[in-house]
Scaffold this motif. Structure first.
Motif, PDB file in Angstrom:
ATOM      1  N   ARG A   1      15.812   5.779   5.574  1.00 14.68           N
ATOM      2  CA  ARG A   1      15.276   4.810   6.523  1.00 14.68           C
ATOM      3  C   ARG A   1      16.342   3.794   6.872  1.00 14.68           C
ATOM      4  O   ARG A   1      17.024   3.299   5.980  1.00 14.68           O
TER       5      ARG A   1
ATOM      6  N   HIS B   1       2.941  -4.483   3.461  1.00 16.72           N
ATOM      7  CA  HIS B   1       3.859  -3.354   3.536  1.00 16.72           C
ATOM      8  C   HIS B   1       4.179  -2.929   4.961  1.00 16.72           C
ATOM      9  O   HIS B   1       5.317  -2.603   5.286  1.00 16.72           O
TER      10      HIS B   1
ATOM     11  N   LEU C   1       0.797  -2.265  12.181  1.00 16.56           N
ATOM     12  CA  LEU C   1      -0.578  -1.982  12.605  1.00 16.56           C
ATOM     13  C   LEU C   1      -1.250  -3.231  13.162  1.00 16.56           C
ATOM     14  O   LEU C   1      -1.684  -3.255  14.303  1.00 16.56           O
TER      15      LEU C   1
ATOM     16  N   ALA D   1       0.837  12.580  -1.405  1.00 15.41           N
ATOM     17  CA  ALA D   1      -0.469  12.042  -0.988  1.00 15.41           C
ATOM     18  C   ALA D   1      -1.555  13.113  -1.098  1.00 15.41           C
ATOM     19  O   ALA D   1      -2.677  12.837  -1.535  1.00 15.41           O
TER      20      ALA D   1
ATOM     21  N   MET E   1       2.265   9.025   8.374  1.00 11.28           N
ATOM     22  CA  MET E   1       3.666   9.082   8.807  1.00 11.28           C
ATOM     23  C   MET E   1       4.502   7.901   8.339  1.00 11.28           C
ATOM     24  O   MET E   1       5.486   7.528   8.969  1.00 11.28           O
ATOM     25  N   GLY E   2       4.130   7.321   7.200  1.00  8.65           N
ATOM     26  CA  GLY E   2       5.001   6.324   6.594  1.00  8.65           C
ATOM     27  C   GLY E   2       4.946   4.941   7.207  1.00  8.65           C
ATOM     28  O   GLY E   2       5.863   4.146   7.011  1.00  8.65           O
ATOM     29  N   VAL E   3       3.884   4.627   7.940  1.00  3.80           N
ATOM     30  CA  VAL E   3       3.778   3.311   8.573  1.00  3.80           C
ATOM     31  C   VAL E   3       2.830   2.382   7.805  1.00  3.80           C
ATOM     32  O   VAL E   3       3.190   1.252   7.483  1.00  3.80           O
ATOM     33  N   CYS E   4       1.631   2.864   7.475  1.00  3.23           N
ATOM     34  CA  CYS E   4       0.584   1.952   6.985  1.00  3.23           C
ATOM     35  C   CYS E   4       0.752   1.578   5.519  1.00  3.23           C
ATOM     36  O   CYS E   4       0.304   0.513   5.099  1.00  3.23           O
ATOM     37  N   GLY E   5       1.338   2.433   4.709  1.00  5.35           N
ATOM     38  CA  GLY E   5       1.547   2.114   3.294  1.00  5.35           C
ATOM     39  C   GLY E   5       0.317   2.288   2.419  1.00  5.35           C
ATOM     40  O   GLY E   5       0.357   1.953   1.233  1.00  5.35           O
ATOM     41  N   GLU E   6      -0.778   2.827   2.963  1.00  5.75           N
ATOM     42  CA  GLU E   6      -1.998   2.998   2.157  1.00  5.75           C
ATOM     43  C   GLU E   6      -1.859   4.117   1.126  1.00  5.75           C
ATOM     44  O   GLU E   6      -2.680   4.244   0.233  1.00  5.75           O
TER      45      GLU E   6
ATOM     46  N   ARG F   1       0.606   4.461  -0.996  1.00  4.58           N
ATOM     47  CA  ARG F   1       1.606   4.103  -2.002  1.00  4.58           C
ATOM     48  C   ARG F   1       1.149   4.430  -3.427  1.00  4.58           C
ATOM     49  O   ARG F   1       0.022   4.118  -3.818  1.00  4.58           O
TER      50      ARG F   1
ATOM     51  N   LEU G   1       6.014   6.063  -0.893  1.00  2.00           N
ATOM     52  CA  LEU G   1       5.078   6.509   0.147  1.00  2.00           C
ATOM     53  C   LEU G   1       4.717   7.973  -0.093  1.00  2.00           C
ATOM     54  O   LEU G   1       5.542   8.869   0.113  1.00  2.00           O
TER      55      LEU G   1
ATOM     56  N   CYS H   1       2.951   9.972   1.561  1.00  2.00           N
ATOM     57  CA  CYS H   1       2.896  10.839   2.744  1.00  2.00           C
ATOM     58  C   CYS H   1       4.287  11.237   3.220  1.00  2.00           C
ATOM     59  O   CYS H   1       4.421  12.052   4.130  1.00  2.00           O
ATOM     60  N   GLN H   2       5.320  10.657   2.634  1.00  2.00           N
ATOM     61  CA  GLN H   2       6.694  10.952   3.061  1.00  2.00           C
ATOM     62  C   GLN H   2       7.469  11.680   1.969  1.00  2.00           C
ATOM     63  O   GLN H   2       8.696  11.778   2.044  1.00  2.00           O
TER      64      GLN H   2
END
Lengths: 443, 85
Positions: A79, A392, A397, B25, B52-57, B59, B69, B71-72
């Protein structure tokens, strides 16, 4: 394994290995330049050409082979976390920090799904539509589960088709857009035979699934997880559907965070805020190009064309002989005409604030309810008062939502761009070159 | 589809065999369907949202490293995944 050098160099660095990034990297490598392609995911392909259980899509395997054949390199699972002075990016990955030195940079950072808050959306069993599609391709068990697909836009059809092919029982596909706008869109499809064919194939794949035009989610309900969804129609009628999962998305949002950190100008395009580019895919910052969904949501074919144009332009900037672009641009104009029609048919619903309840969590990271946010004057005040956007996701969002719902201006991009181990940030300060490589530090 | 060798991992101490290429995940869901991964500040369990590594839910702690993450990240042999921080 020997610890590699912290500094990586390439003439052209491409960020994002989806359709645009793969095309840009290949074009620049084919022109004889030294190319490095970066992606945050463990494998190339981006969101649209995502690997299924670790097996790359044929188009990706083909693109990677062509890139390798032209001498291009790929670094996956990293990243970009910070923009450093003098054309350097700080990246973080499983092997720790790297400083990536570029002469020309192509941003192909793609898009993310627009995920909007609704009553009950934090219950386990609620996913983005593309989100659940991605998880299922990564082995998430869906066979036999009852799924409602909802939201707006053509991505819903693609997600629904994948879920059904993997054994999900689709209880319905609720499309926010009503009969009138969908009928207008059918006219547009008639002028784009290739898209009409794609739509027809998806229609066949989804035969028998109840298509609920003009129906939207009012609330997702259940004790500890999703059990049912209450839908409301254009005429105000309500209906409840029992299900185990909800896959909901409202189109795509261009990912512009890295571009903003580089000070690239943004512009409104195809219903979203995107990186502003000229006909050669140049951004407003010297040496920085952008291609694909991050410059406006226009689909994979447009992304490939833009990627090729950007890769060629970056190469020609560095003195390489370059393929003529006019043919690519003519094809791109067609794709953009379709993108404009899509954006008009499937807009972000205007009345979103009316869909929220006081206790609806707008910020999932920090559990901030709508009641704490709606009286705030702007994003900065909301962030300071409630921690909304300090978790995070860094506002990816909730700030998207609030910018759309409250019409608040976005905040400037701050470093780091993603949560980053301290060891990686310290690597930014390490003297180049010739210093001993750093050990893998605990984070 | 070839029959590949399964990948053995643990989720909260429970041994699990998953197909190669399975996301961390997804492994968490296979180990305890519907339970979720991350606990929010308000104390509720969450499941991944964006994929896709955005929300962080998604973890989880992987091999002792927190906040990975799920999902990644693909499951690797011997991986130890924890959802309890």
């Amino acid at each position: 394994m020997a610890e590699p050098d912290i500094d990586l160099r390439a003439q052209v660095v491409v960020v994002g290995a989806g359709p645009a990034g793969l095309a840009a990297a290949h074009a620049a490598a084919a022109a004889g330049l030294d190319v490095l392609l970066l992606d945050a995911a463990p494998q190339a392909g981006g969101q649209i050409w995502r690997a299924r259980q670790g097996v790359a899509a044929p188009s990706v395997a083909d693109a990677l082979a062509r890139l390798a054949g032209a001498g291009g390199r790929m670094l996956a699972g990293v990243r970009v976390t910070m923009v450093l002075p003098q054309r350097v990016l700080l990246v973080d990955g499983p092997q720790g920090a790297r400083r990536v030195h570029w002469e020309r940079l192509v941003l192909a950072t793609g898009a993310r799904e627009r995920l909007l808050p609704l009553p009950g959306w934090t219950l386990p069993g609620v996913f983005g539509a593309g989100g659940l599609q991605a998880l299922v391709k990564g082995g998430w068990p869906i066979r036999g589960r009852r799924v409602l697909v909802a939201g707006t836009g053509p991505l819903l059809l693609a997600a629904a088709a994948t879920l059904r092919a993997e054994g999900a029982h689709l209880v319905g596909l609720a499309e926010d857009a009503g009969h009138a706008s969908l009928a207008r869109f059918a006219g547009t499809l008639a002028r784009h035979p290739r898209k009409a064919w794609q739509a027809l194939r998806l229609g066949v794949a989804l035969a028998g699934v109840p298509l609920l035009r003009g129906w939207r989610i009012e609330a997702i309900e259940g004790a500890g997880r999703v059990e049912r969804v209450v839908l409301v129609g254009e005429d105000g009628r309500r209906r409840a559907l029992a299900c185990d999962a909800v896959a909901a998305g409202w189109g795509l949002v261009p990912q512009t965070e890295l571009a903003q950190a580089l000070d690239c100008a943004l512009a409104e395009r195809f219903g979203g805020t995107a990186i502003a580019v000229d006909a050669a895919q140049r951004s407003s910052v010297a040496g920085v190009f952008a291609a694909g969904e991050c410059t406006g949501i226009a689909g994979a074919q447009a992304a490939r064309l833009q990627g090729a144009i950007a890769g060629n332009a970056a190469a020609s900037d560095l003195g390489a002989a370059c393929v003529a672009a006019p043919a690519l641009r003519a094809q791109l104009a067609r794709e953009h005409a379709f993108a404009a029609a899509l954006a008009a048919t499937f807009p972000l619903p205007r009345d979103w604030a009316d869909r929220l309840r006081d206790d609806t969590l707008v910020c999932r990271c920090e559990d901030v309810p709508w009641s704490a946010l709606r009286g705030q004057p702007d994003l900065r005040a909301a962030k300071l008062a409630t921690r909304c956007g300090m978790g995070h996701c860094q506002g990816r969002l909730c700030h998207d939502t609030l910018a759309a719902v409250m019409h608040w201006p976005r905040l400037p991009q701050r470093a780091p761009l993603a949560p980053t181990p301290l060891a990686t940030l310290l690597a930014a300060l390490q003297d180049p070159p010739d210093t001993p490589s750093n050990e893998e530090l605990p984070t | 589809m070839t029959t590949s060798v399964m990948v053995t991992i643990t989720v909260d101490g429970r041994v699990l065999d998953v197909r190669p290429g399975t996301l961390v995940a997804a492994a968490v869901e296979l180990a305890a369907p519907g339970r979720g991964a991350r606990v929010s500040p308000g104390g509720t369990r969450r499941q991944p949202l964006c994929g896709m590594g955005v929300c962080g839910e998604c973890r989880v702690t992987v091999d002792g490293r927190p906040h990975r993450l799920g999902c990644q990240l693909a499951c690797m042999p011997g991986m130890e995944i924890r959802t309890d921080g």
